[in-house]
Design an enzyme around this catalytic site. Sequence first.
Site, PDB file in Angstrom:
ATOM      1  N   ARG A   1       0.820  -1.220   0.000  1.00  0.00           N
ATOM      2  CA  ARG A   1       0.000   0.000   0.000  1.00  0.00           C
ATOM      3  C   ARG A   1       0.851   1.266   0.000  1.00  0.00           C
ATOM      4  O   ARG A   1       0.483   2.263   0.638  1.00  0.00           O
ATOM      5  CB  ARG A   1      -0.922   0.039   1.223  1.00  0.00           C
ATOM      6  CG  ARG A   1      -1.991  -1.019   1.214  1.00  0.00           C
ATOM      7  CD  ARG A   1      -3.219  -0.507   0.491  1.00  0.00           C
ATOM      8  NE  ARG A   1      -4.216  -1.563   0.409  1.00  0.00           N
ATOM      9  CZ  ARG A   1      -5.233  -1.684   1.252  1.00  0.00           C
ATOM     10  NH1 ARG A   1      -5.394  -0.812   2.205  1.00  0.00           N
ATOM     11  NH2 ARG A   1      -6.081  -2.654   1.108  1.00  0.00           N
TER      12      ARG A   1
ATOM     13  N   ARG B   1      -3.184   6.896   1.415  1.00  0.00           N
ATOM     14  CA  ARG B   1      -3.624   8.104   2.128  1.00  0.00           C
ATOM     15  C   ARG B   1      -2.583   8.736   3.035  1.00  0.00           C
ATOM     16  O   ARG B   1      -2.752   9.873   3.453  1.00  0.00           O
ATOM     17  CB  ARG B   1      -4.892   7.783   2.927  1.00  0.00           C
ATOM     18  CG  ARG B   1      -6.120   7.659   2.043  1.00  0.00           C
ATOM     19  CD  ARG B   1      -7.258   6.998   2.783  1.00  0.00           C
ATOM     20  NE  ARG B   1      -6.910   5.620   3.073  1.00  0.00           N
ATOM     21  CZ  ARG B   1      -7.678   4.783   3.756  1.00  0.00           C
ATOM     22  NH1 ARG B   1      -8.843   5.188   4.238  1.00  0.00           N
ATOM     23  NH2 ARG B   1      -7.296   3.545   3.967  1.00  0.00           N
TER      24      ARG B   1
ATOM     25  N   ARG C   1      -7.084  12.278  -4.505  1.00  0.00           N
ATOM     26  CA  ARG C   1      -8.351  11.706  -4.041  1.00  0.00           C
ATOM     27  C   ARG C   1      -9.405  12.767  -3.719  1.00  0.00           C
ATOM     28  O   ARG C   1     -10.603  12.481  -3.764  1.00  0.00           O
ATOM     29  CB  ARG C   1      -8.098  10.818  -2.817  1.00  0.00           C
ATOM     30  CG  ARG C   1      -7.639   9.422  -3.174  1.00  0.00           C
ATOM     31  CD  ARG C   1      -8.783   8.545  -3.679  1.00  0.00           C
ATOM     32  NE  ARG C   1      -9.554   8.005  -2.567  1.00  0.00           N
ATOM     33  CZ  ARG C   1     -10.784   8.357  -2.267  1.00  0.00           C
ATOM     34  NH1 ARG C   1     -11.410   9.264  -2.995  1.00  0.00           N
ATOM     35  NH2 ARG C   1     -11.408   7.828  -1.250  1.00  0.00           N
TER      36      ARG C   1
ATOM     37  N   ASP D   1      -7.070  -2.249  -7.149  1.00  0.00           N
ATOM     38  CA  ASP D   1      -7.554  -2.947  -5.952  1.00  0.00           C
ATOM     39  C   ASP D   1      -7.849  -4.388  -6.329  1.00  0.00           C
ATOM     40  O   ASP D   1      -8.171  -4.669  -7.491  1.00  0.00           O
ATOM     41  CB  ASP D   1      -8.811  -2.282  -5.389  1.00  0.00           C
ATOM     42  CG  ASP D   1      -9.111  -2.810  -3.984  1.00  0.00           C
ATOM     43  OD1 ASP D   1      -8.545  -2.271  -3.024  1.00  0.00           O
ATOM     44  OD2 ASP D   1      -9.866  -3.796  -3.866  1.00  0.00           O
TER      45      ASP D   1
ATOM     46  N   TYR E   1     -14.794 -11.699   0.166  1.00  0.00           N
ATOM     47  CA  TYR E   1     -15.548 -10.448  -0.028  1.00  0.00           C
ATOM     48  C   TYR E   1     -16.835 -10.677  -0.823  1.00  0.00           C
ATOM     49  O   TYR E   1     -17.867 -10.076  -0.527  1.00  0.00           O
ATOM     50  CB  TYR E   1     -14.683  -9.394  -0.733  1.00  0.00           C
ATOM     51  CG  TYR E   1     -13.643  -8.801   0.185  1.00  0.00           C
ATOM     52  CD1 TYR E   1     -13.993  -7.848   1.134  1.00  0.00           C
ATOM     53  CD2 TYR E   1     -12.316  -9.203   0.128  1.00  0.00           C
ATOM     54  CE1 TYR E   1     -13.044  -7.312   2.003  1.00  0.00           C
ATOM     55  CE2 TYR E   1     -11.361  -8.671   0.983  1.00  0.00           C
ATOM     56  CZ  TYR E   1     -11.728  -7.727   1.922  1.00  0.00           C
ATOM     57  OH  TYR E   1     -10.799  -7.203   2.779  1.00  0.00           O
TER      58      TYR E   1
HETATM   59  O1  CP3 Z   1       0.064  -1.537  -2.568  1.00  0.00           O
HETATM   60  C1  CP3 Z   1      -0.301  -0.589  -3.304  1.00  0.00           C
HETATM   61  O2  CP3 Z   1       0.125   0.579  -3.143  1.00  0.00           O
HETATM   62  C2  CP3 Z   1      -1.218  -0.888  -4.462  1.00  0.00           C
HETATM   63  C3  CP3 Z   1      -2.599  -0.618  -4.273  1.00  0.00           C
HETATM   64  C4  CP3 Z   1      -3.506  -1.570  -3.502  1.00  0.00           C
HETATM   65  C5  CP3 Z   1      -4.728  -1.120  -2.940  1.00  0.00           C
HETATM   66  N1  CP3 Z   1      -5.403  -2.203  -2.454  1.00  0.00           N
HETATM   67  C6  CP3 Z   1      -5.173   0.271  -2.932  1.00  0.00           C
HETATM   68  C7  CP3 Z   1      -6.241   0.689  -2.016  1.00  0.00           C
HETATM   69  C8  CP3 Z   1      -3.423  -2.951  -3.289  1.00  0.00           C
HETATM   70  C9  CP3 Z   1      -2.317  -3.919  -3.649  1.00  0.00           C
HETATM   71  C10 CP3 Z   1      -4.643  -3.333  -2.635  1.00  0.00           C
HETATM   72  C11 CP3 Z   1      -4.948  -4.726  -2.281  1.00  0.00           C
HETATM   73  C12 CP3 Z   1      -6.095  -5.023  -1.427  1.00  0.00           C
HETATM   74  N2  CP3 Z   1      -7.331  -4.428  -1.422  1.00  0.00           N
HETATM   75  C13 CP3 Z   1      -6.124  -6.089  -0.480  1.00  0.00           C
HETATM   76  C14 CP3 Z   1      -5.021  -7.061  -0.225  1.00  0.00           C
HETATM   77  C15 CP3 Z   1      -3.973  -6.455   0.629  1.00  0.00           C
HETATM   78  C16 CP3 Z   1      -4.377  -6.178   2.024  1.00  0.00           C
HETATM   79  O3  CP3 Z   1      -4.366  -4.990   2.402  1.00  0.00           O
HETATM   80  O4  CP3 Z   1      -4.688  -7.114   2.751  1.00  0.00           O
HETATM   81  C17 CP3 Z   1      -7.398  -6.080   0.114  1.00  0.00           C
HETATM   82  C18 CP3 Z   1      -7.885  -7.032   1.198  1.00  0.00           C
HETATM   83  C19 CP3 Z   1      -8.151  -5.025  -0.488  1.00  0.00           C
HETATM   84  C20 CP3 Z   1      -9.559  -4.645  -0.202  1.00  0.00           C
HETATM   85  C21 CP3 Z   1      -9.628  -3.242   0.268  1.00  0.00           C
HETATM   86  N3  CP3 Z   1      -9.541  -2.137  -0.567  1.00  0.00           N
HETATM   87  C22 CP3 Z   1      -9.786  -2.765   1.593  1.00  0.00           C
HETATM   88  C23 CP3 Z   1      -9.930  -3.638   2.813  1.00  0.00           C
HETATM   89  C24 CP3 Z   1      -9.786  -1.357   1.523  1.00  0.00           C
HETATM   90  C25 CP3 Z   1      -9.941  -0.360   2.660  1.00  0.00           C
HETATM   91  C26 CP3 Z   1      -8.590  -0.224   3.247  1.00  0.00           C
HETATM   92  C27 CP3 Z   1      -8.421   0.978   4.124  1.00  0.00           C
HETATM   93  O5  CP3 Z   1      -7.212   1.176   4.455  1.00  0.00           O
HETATM   94  O6  CP3 Z   1      -9.332   1.693   4.474  1.00  0.00           O
HETATM   95  C28 CP3 Z   1      -9.608  -0.986   0.173  1.00  0.00           C
HETATM   96  C29 CP3 Z   1      -9.510   0.378  -0.383  1.00  0.00           C
HETATM   97  C30 CP3 Z   1      -8.168   0.777  -0.880  1.00  0.00           C
HETATM   98  N4  CP3 Z   1      -7.409   0.016  -1.706  1.00  0.00           N
HETATM   99  C31 CP3 Z   1      -7.482   2.001  -0.626  1.00  0.00           C
HETATM  100  C32 CP3 Z   1      -6.290   1.962  -1.345  1.00  0.00           C
HETATM  101  C33 CP3 Z   1      -5.236   3.029  -1.457  1.00  0.00           C
HETATM  102  C34 CP3 Z   1      -8.006   3.157   0.210  1.00  0.00           C
HETATM  103  C35 CP3 Z   1      -8.971   3.875  -0.688  1.00  0.00           C
HETATM  104  C36 CP3 Z   1      -9.032   5.378  -0.545  1.00  0.00           C
HETATM  105  O7  CP3 Z   1      -8.170   6.089  -1.086  1.00  0.00           O
HETATM  106  O8  CP3 Z   1     -10.007   5.820   0.068  1.00  0.00           O
END
Ligand code: CP3
Length: 342
Positions: free
Chosen positions: A24, A28, A37, A73, A148
């Site tokens: 990640r 943010r 964003r 994502d 999910y």
């Molecule tokens: O690593 C990176 O920089 C690449 C981008 C990336 C995102 N999600 C961006 C994201 C990657 C590789 C993911 C994978 C992902 N998404 C996983 C597997 C990795 C892990 O964290 O376990 C999972 C389970 C998801 C599902 C998901 N998407 C969740 C649970 C959330 C909320 C997370 C939070 O921190 O609130 C997201 C949204 C998400 N995916 C964000 C980002 C940058 C936040 C969105 C925003 O900007 O509001």
Amino acid sequence: MAEFRFINACFRRPVDRIPVWIMRQAGRYLPEYRAVRERTDFLTLCKTPELAAEVTLQPIRRLGVDAAILFSDILIPVEPMGIKLEFNPGPLIADPVRDRSRISALQVPDPGRSVPFVLRTIERLRRQLDDQVPLIGFAGSPFTLAAYLVEGRGSKEWTVLKKLMYTDPVSFHLLMSRLTDMTIAYLNAQIDAGAQAIQLFNTWAVILSPDDYEEFALPYDRRVLTSLKGAGQVPRILFGQGSSGLLELMATAGADVVGVDWRIDLAKARERLGDGVAVQGNLDPAVLLAPREVVIERTRRVLRQAGSMPGYIFNLGHGILPETPVENAIAVVETVHGFLPT
Ligand code: CP3
């Protein structure tokens, strides 16, 4: 072909410095990400190649990490299977997939048509990166996607998912098999578009007993990992959160690298994984909320536990937290790069 320390480490070849990237790493905690964003919702950001490429590059400029990871994502490729998807900020599926008829109706579309924006983002990033650092593509593992799809959102207990798995295993396996077919096509399309490494995120494998992982998830992780193009060239990383109960099984999934979180000592993780795979991890992301000296000391501790065998990539044990000070993320990268592998 360019030589990358990240790729060399994945294949357990010698490196000049230990490679580091951060799960990640675009997100943010970066003010420049928040600026993008403010103008764009998350799904639009993922679907607009210029913007997705731009936020992918932000941590490369800021942190000096050794790899870029595609901004997207794990749920993005399930939308065109016939799923209504929203984010707030985690994924929300209004009409979860819980019975045989919904599972049978899931499409396995051609990624060139269903997610062209992902492939355009990768092509664009390869041009912009110009071999500075390699580009990692990724997907969710079929089990984590199924979690999910069935549950409809993140959960603590995942009881709807497990109830389906234990009550109607035939339908559950059908769901896994569809998701596996989709994931193989999706990742191979990313490799064709220019992804130089692949990470498969099995974030929720942690909720399974070893027996259940072996029955319900491992065969699908294995099928994905062994069906990817570029074996021996494009490294395949399998990440599992809290996977210390599953390490020996994960080592058999066909990955070049296994990613582990902080709930296990890295030296023990390496011992249990054996020398057939490289390891990636495993600093607790919450350490980055502490004062700089603590961040540096804890980073060094992980580096010492990783030992001197080749085949190690530094990372956090899970995604970086939104409240992380950017200076602390920079301190981690500098500490890793300043540590000489012996
Ligand atoms: O690593 C990176 O920089 C690449 C981008 C990336 C995102 N999600 C961006 C994201 C990657 C590789 C993911 C994978 C992902 N998404 C996983 C597997 C990795 C892990 O964290 O376990 C999972 C389970 C998801 C599902 C998901 N998407 C969740 C649970 C959330 C909320 C997370 C939070 O921190 O609130 C997201 C949204 C998400 N995916 C964000 C980002 C940058 C936040 C969105 C925003 O900007 O509001």
